[in-house]
Design an enzyme around this catalytic site. Structure first.
Site, PDB file in Angstrom:
ATOM      1  N   GLN A 122      28.591  37.726  50.769  1.00 37.64           N
ATOM      2  CA  GLN A 122      28.265  37.991  49.367  1.00 37.64           C
ATOM      3  C   GLN A 122      28.314  36.729  48.524  1.00 37.64           C
ATOM      4  OE1 GLN A 122      27.150  40.996  47.840  1.00 37.64           O
ATOM      5  NE2 GLN A 122      26.814  41.199  50.031  1.00 37.64           N
ATOM      6  N   HIS A 155      25.023  34.842  47.700  1.00 40.66           N
ATOM      7  CA  HIS A 155      23.984  35.401  46.822  1.00 40.66           C
ATOM      8  C   HIS A 155      23.747  34.529  45.593  1.00 40.66           C
ATOM      9  CE1 HIS A 155      22.509  39.127  48.448  1.00 40.66           C
ATOM     10  NE2 HIS A 155      23.712  39.508  48.800  1.00 40.66           N
ATOM     11  N   GLU A 186      31.301  46.862  44.315  1.00 34.89           N
ATOM     12  CA  GLU A 186      29.999  47.270  44.848  1.00 34.89           C
ATOM     13  C   GLU A 186      30.118  47.528  46.354  1.00 34.89           C
ATOM     14  OE1 GLU A 186      25.449  45.444  45.218  1.00 34.89           O
ATOM     15  OE2 GLU A 186      27.147  44.116  44.866  1.00 34.89           O
ATOM     16  N   HIS A 187      30.722  46.581  47.084  1.00 34.96           N
ATOM     17  CA  HIS A 187      30.941  46.727  48.527  1.00 34.96           C
ATOM     18  C   HIS A 187      32.443  46.649  48.789  1.00 34.96           C
ATOM     19  CE1 HIS A 187      26.933  44.730  48.166  1.00 34.96           C
ATOM     20  NE2 HIS A 187      26.592  45.654  49.037  1.00 34.96           N
ATOM     21  N   ASP A 223      23.219  46.363  54.251  1.00 35.53           N
ATOM     22  CA  ASP A 223      22.159  45.683  53.506  1.00 35.53           C
ATOM     23  C   ASP A 223      20.795  45.888  54.145  1.00 35.53           C
ATOM     24  OD1 ASP A 223      23.427  44.676  51.335  1.00 35.53           O
ATOM     25  OD2 ASP A 223      23.529  42.609  52.019  1.00 35.53           O
ATOM     26  N   HIS A 237      20.317  83.743  17.609  1.00 27.44           N
ATOM     27  CA  HIS A 237      20.768  83.795  18.998  1.00 27.44           C
ATOM     28  C   HIS A 237      21.318  85.185  19.316  1.00 27.44           C
ATOM     29  CE1 HIS A 237      20.380  79.445  18.984  1.00 27.44           C
ATOM     30  NE2 HIS A 237      20.761  79.386  20.282  1.00 27.44           N
TER      31      HIS A 237
END
Length: 857
Positions: free
Chosen positions: A685, A688, A754-755, A788, A847
Site C-alpha cells: 500500500q 500507491h 480500508e484494508h 486487489d 391521512h
C-alpha cells in the site's frame, strides 16, 4: 566516447582552429588558462601548486571535468562527483591506483613517452582499460597519431589526446593531422555508398530533431572547417544547407553515435526552417516551450494595441503581478494535475518576461547548465520577505519513539532521502486518550478548495457538452479527439485490442471468473415477503440501477483490475446501460486490457476522458455521452471533488459510490508472523502514493521481531521501482505497539482501515472481532494484492475512516430496493384504527380520512 581530445599546448592559438576543434572534441586547457566557453576540461599537472579548493573553483566556473594527478585525486574523494574527475597517470604508476580512487573518477588520461618505449602501445592501453572498467581512457603521447592509430585505440575503448600544435584545418601531413581526419578515423559507414546517416537537431530549441540527412567525409570536413551545415545529397552530391533558400545553419557540435556509424549535428537553424515545406522540422511544427517562445516572439512584434498580450509586454507592473500570482498558486497546488496546471501558467508569464527582455530559452538553458556545474553549494536560505510569519504553536501529534537509527525522539523525524526507510513507533499504553484520538486521524482533505477548482470545469461541460469535453481533454490529456465516445465492439475488432498479451488476457479471464462468482452470489434475487399481522403483507424487492458510470483511472497507467471490480457487479446486477470513463493514452487510444474488460462485462460505451470533465459528462450527459444515475470508481482529488459536487446538485440527479481518500492498510501482527510477509504487505500500500496510510499494530511483538520487520521493510523497499514514493509514505507511517490482540483489535476498529490484514495465531477466529474495515485478509497467505486483483472480493473500498459507515462496492451497490405492501379488507379492519390514531396524533386529517373512508368510520 569522443574520437579525440585536443590539448591547448600554447598560450596563443588560432581562433579559427579553436572554434573548429570545439565543434567535434573537448578542449583541454592547463589550469592556469583563462576559462572560455569552448574549453571543457582543465589539466592540473603539478599537485604542489594547486589545491582542492582551486579545482572546485575551476569546476564551479564551468569546466566539465578536471584532470588531476593521483595525489590530488585522493583529496577530492567524496567532494567532487566522479563524472567531473579524470585521473592523470604516467604508465609507470597505474598499479598505484586504489579501488577507492578508481571508483571516484570517470576515466583516466594516460601519459606515455617515447623514451619509455610505449608511445601508442595499443596492448598496454587495452590492459589499462580493463583495469578501469567502464571508464574513459585517453592517451597522450609525444608522437603524432595517425588515423590508423586512432582507429586501433577506439577499438579497445580509448581515444587519443592531440596537442593543438599537431592539428590543422588543412590536409594531413607528416607533422600535422587534419581535424576532420582525426574525427572521422574511427567512424565506419554500414552503407554500400559509404555515407553516414545524420540526425540534425536544433540546439536552441531543446534538442528537437529537425530531419534525417546523410554526410560524407567531404561534407563533414567542410562543416568542421566553416561551421556551416553541409551534408551529402544522394542525388546531387555536396549539399550546403540554405545556399539557395537562405535557411542556413550554424553548427554548434557534431557528435558520433555509440556504434560509430552515424552522426548528430546540433545546429542553430536560420530562415523559415529545416524542412523544404518551410517548417521548422521535417517531423512537424514546433511544440512545447519552443512553440510558446516563437508565439510570444511573434506577439511581441504584432500584438494589437490594447490587447492582453500587448499590455503584458508594455506594463511591467501588470506582468510582475501575474508572475507573483501564478507563483503563489503553484506553491499552493497539491496534486500532480494541479502542479502541472499552475506550473504551465507560471511558465507562460515567465517566458513572456524573458521574450520582452530579449532572453531566449537557450539563454535560460545555458544559465541552468552553469548552475548544474556547481560543486560548491549555497546555504539555500530563503530571503526574509518570503519566509512564513511566525504562528502560535499548534497542538502536536503524540510523540513517537525515534526510529532505531536516531537518538532524538520526535513526532515527525527529519526526512532523510539517503537514510534507512523506517516507520515511526508509538506505544499505545503510553499515550493519553487525546493523543490516541490523533493517531486515528488521516490527513485533512481540503474538499472545499478542490470543489471550487473543479466547479468551472463541471459547469463548462454541463453548458457546452462535447465541445468542452474535447477542449478539456486536449488541455489536460494532450489528446485531440474527433469524438469522446467509443461504442462496441471493443474486442477483438478495435485496433488497440490486437496488442493484448495472451498471458494478460488469460489472467483477466481467471480474475473475471472469480469476481463474477463472488458477486453473483451477492445478488438480491427473490423478494423478501413478511406478513406483519394477519391480512398485512410487506415485501421488499431489488431492481438494478438503470444507468451507471464507471470511472477507471488511466492515461499512462493500465488498470484493468478497476474496470473488473466496477464492471462485473454492474453486469451481475443487470444494469441497462454501463458507461466506462477512462483517460485516453497519448495517441487517443484506450489500453487493450481495459478494452477487453469492457467487452467481458458488456459495457455499452467508453468515454475517452478523465478528471472532473469525465465526471461532469457522466452526471449531466452530452450530445454523445449518456447521462447516468450513479457514478462509481476511484480517482485523484479532482475526480473525488467532482463526484462530491455533482451528487449535491439536484439538477444532476446522480449519486456516487462513496467518498474517497488515499490508500490505507492496517496490519495486526503477533509473534507468529513472518517479518518478510508483514513488510511486503505494508509496502504493497505504501507504493500507491506519498499520502498512503500504512499502520502496523504490533500485538505483544518483541523488540527483536519488530527490528526484523523494519529490516525487511528497508530491504524490500530499496528493491522497488517506486522507492522514492515508498520512502516518503513509510516515513509518515506508524508502528503501534499494544499488549495483546484484544487491544490491537480495538485500535483497528477505531481506525476503520480500508484494508485489514491479520497475521495472527488462529487468525480466522479473530474475524468475528472485526467491526470496522473495508476488507479483511486472513492469515499469512492472504496478501492484500489478491483482493486487489483476482480473489473475487471487490477492491473499491471506503477509506479515511468511512468504513464505519460505508461498505465497499458490491453487487447491491448497483441495485436499489423497493418495498410494497398489500392489505386485505380483514387486515385493514385490524390495522386501520392504529393508523387513524397515529394520524390524528400528528394532526394529519387527510391521512386518517384515507382509512376512515374505507372502513366507514
Amino acid at each position: 566516447m569522443f574520437p579525440f581530445l585536443a590539448l591547448l599546448d600554447s598560450e596563443s592559438v588560432d581562433e579559427e582552429l579553436l572554434l573548429a576543434v570545439s565543434r567535434v572534441a573537448p578542449v583541454i586547457a592547463r589550469s592556469g588558462s583563462t576559462p572560455e566557453s569552448t574549453i571543457r576540461y582543465f589539466l592540473v599537472e603539478d599537485s604542489t601548486s594547486t589545491d582542492a579548493n582551486e579545482i572546485i573553483t575551476l569546476l564551479d566556473n564551468g569546466a566539465d571535468k578536471a584532470i588531476v594527478p593521483l595525489s590530488l585525486a585522493k583529496s577530492l574523494l567524496g567532494t567532487v562527483p566522479p563524472h567531473r574527475l579524470l585521473l592523470l597517470l604516467d604508465v609507470a604508476n597505474v598499479s598505484a591506483v586504489s579501488d577507492s580512487v578508481r571508483n571516484a573518477v570517470s576515466g583516466v588520461l594516460l601519459k606515455t613517452s617515447s623514451s619509455s618505449g610505449f608511445g601508442f602501445d595499443v596492448d598496454l592501453v587495452h590492459s589499462v582499460s580493463r583495469f578501469f572498467v567502464g571508464a574513459a581512457v585517453h592517451v597522450l603521447a609525444p608522437d603524432l597519431p595517425t588515423p590508423s592509430i586512432i582507429r586501433k585505440l577506439a577499438a579497445v575503448g580509448a581515444s587519443v589526446v592531440i596537442p593543438f600544435s599537431q592539428l590543422t584545418l588543412g590536409s594531413t601531413s607528416q607533422t600535422m593531422i587534419s581535424i576532420a581526419d582525426a574525427f572521422l578515423a574511427p567512424i565506419v559507414s554500414d552503407r554500400s555508398d559509404g555515407l553516414f546517416p545524420t540526425v540534425v537537431s536544433s540546439d536552441p530549441q531543446g534538442k528537437r530533431s529537425l530531419g534525417l540527412v546523410y554526410s560524407s567525409c567531404e561534407s563533414v570536413a567542410e562543416s568542421i572547417r566553416t561551421g556551416k551545415g553541409v551534408y551529402h545529397s544522394r542525388k546531387h552530391g555536396l549539399w550546403r544547407k540554405g545556399e539557395t533558400s537562405g535557411a542556413t545553419q550554424d553548427v554548434v557540435r557534431i557528435r558520433v553515435d555509440c556504434d560509430t556509424d552515424a552522426l548528430e549535428f546540433s545546429v542553430v537553424q536560420h530562415g523559415a526552417g529545416f524542412c523544404h515545406l518551410n517548417r521548422a522540422s521535417c517531423f512537424g511544427d514546433l511544440d512545447g516551450l519552443a512553440a510558446l517562445e516563437r508565439t510570444l516572439a511573434l506577439r511581441l512584434v504584432d500584438a494589437p494595441q490594447g490587447s492582453y498580450t500587448r499590455r503584458l509586454f508594455n506594463d511591467e507592473e501588470l506582468l510582475k503581478a501575474k508572475i507573483m500570482e501564478e507563483a503563489d498558486e503553484l506553491c499552493r497546488a497539491k496534486t500532480k494535475e494541479e502542479v502541472a496546471f499552475e506550473a504551465a501558467d507560471l511558465i507562460y508569464f515567465t517566458l513572456t518576461r524573458c521574450v520582452a527582455a530579449g532572453v531566449s530559452i537557450r539563454d535560460i538553458e545555458r544559465s541552468l547548465d552553469k548552475k548544474a556545474m556547481k560543486i560548491s553549494r549555497r546555504p539555500g536560505n530563503a530571503k526574509q520577505q518570503w519566509l512564513p510569519k511566525a504562528e502560535p504553536p499548534k497542538a502536536e501529534l503524540p510523540k513517537a519513539e525515534a526510529p532505531r537509527a536516531s537518538s532524538t525522539p520526535s513526532s515527525k523525524p527529519p526526512f532523510d532521502r539517503n537514510g534507512p526507510i523506517q516507520m515511526q513507533t508509538v506505544d499505545i499504553s503510553a499515550v493519553s486518550l487525546e493523543d490516541r484520538a490523533k493517531l486515528l486521524k488521516r490527513p485533512v482533505l481540503r474538499s472545499d478548495e478542490m470543489i471550487a477548482k473543479v466547479k468551472p470545469i463541471v459547469d463548462d461541460v454541463r453548458a457546452r457538452g462535447d465541445s468542452a469535453l474535447r477542449e478539456l481533454t486536449a488541455k489536460f490529456d494532450k489528446v485531440q479527439l474527433d469524438t469522446p465516445l467509443l461504442l462496441p465492439p471493443f474486442y477483438p475488432l478495435a485496433p488497440e485490442a490486437q496488442h493484448l498479451d495472451p498471458a494478460v488476457r488469460d489472467a483477466i479471464d481467471a480474475a473475471y471468473s472469480n469476481v463474477y462468482k463472488f458477486h453473483a452470489a451477492q445478488i438480491d434475487g427473490a423478494p423478501l415477503v413478511v406478513e406483519t399481522m394477519p391480512g398485512v403483507t410487506c415485501t421488499r424487492f431489488a431492481r438494478p440501477i438503470a444507468r451507471v458510470g464507471l470511472y477507471v483511472p488511466g492515461g499512462t497507467a493500465v488498470l484493468p483490475s478497476t474496470a473488473l471490480m466496477l464492471g462485473v457487479p454492474a453486469q451481475v446486477a443487470g444494469c441497462e446501460k454501463i458507461v466506462m470513463a477512462t483517460p485516453p493514452r497519448a495517441d487517443g487510444s484506450i489500453s487493450p486490457e481495459v478494452l477487453y474488460v469492457a467487452h467481458k462485462v458488456g459495457a455499452h460505451a467508453i468515454l475517452r476522458a478523465g478528471g472532473a470533465q469525465a465526471v461532469a459528462a457522466l452526471a449531466y450527459g452530452t450530445e454523445t455521452v449518456p447521462k447516468v444515475d450513479k457514478i462509481f470508481g476511484p480517482g485523484n482529488q479532482w475526480v473525488t471533488a467532482a463526484k462530491m459536487l455533482v451528487q449535491n446538485d439536484t439538477d444532476a440527479l446522480v449519486s456516487i459510490d462513496m467518498p474517497a481518500g488515499p490508500s490505507e492498510v492496517l496490519v495486526i501482527a503477533d509473534d507468529t508472523c513472518n517479518p518478510a510477509f508483514v513488510a511486503a504487505d505494508l509496502l504493497s500500500q505504501a507504493e500507491h502514493g506519498i499520502d498512503s496510510q500504512v499502520v502496523l499494530v504490533a500485538s505483544s511483538l518483541s523488540e527483536t521481531m519488530l527490528a526484523e520487520v523494519e529490516k525487511e521493510v528497508d530491504k524490500q523497499a530499496h528493491a522497488l521501482g517506486r522507492v522514492d514514493i515508498v520512502r516518503e509514505s513509510v516515513a509518515k507511517s506508524l508502528i503501534v505497539k499494544t499488549q495483546g490482540t484484544d487491544i490491537a483489535m480495538e485500535f483497528s476498529n477505531d481506525y476503520a482501515p480500508e484494508h485489514l490484514i491479520l497475521h495472527l495465531r488462529d487468525a480466522p477466529a479473530w474475524v468475528d472481532h472485526v467491526k470496522n474495515a473495508g476488507s479483511v485478509f486472513v492469515g499469512p497467505y492472504s496478501p492484500e494484492s489478491c483482493g486487489d486483483y483476482a480473489s473475487g472480493t471487490n477492491h473499491t473500498l471506503p477509506t479515511n475512516g468511512y468504513a464505519r459507515q460505508f461498505s465497499g462496492v458490491n453487487t447491491q451497490s448497483f441495485q436499489k430496493h423497493i418495498t410494497s405492501q398489500e392489505v386485505t379488507m380483514e387486515g385493514l379492519q385490524t390495522l386501520g384504527p392504529i393508523v387513524v390514531t397515529l394520524a390524528d396524533c400528528e394532526g394529519l386529517q387527510a391521512h386518517a380520512n384515507a382509512v376512515r373512508i374505507r372502513l366507514g368510520m
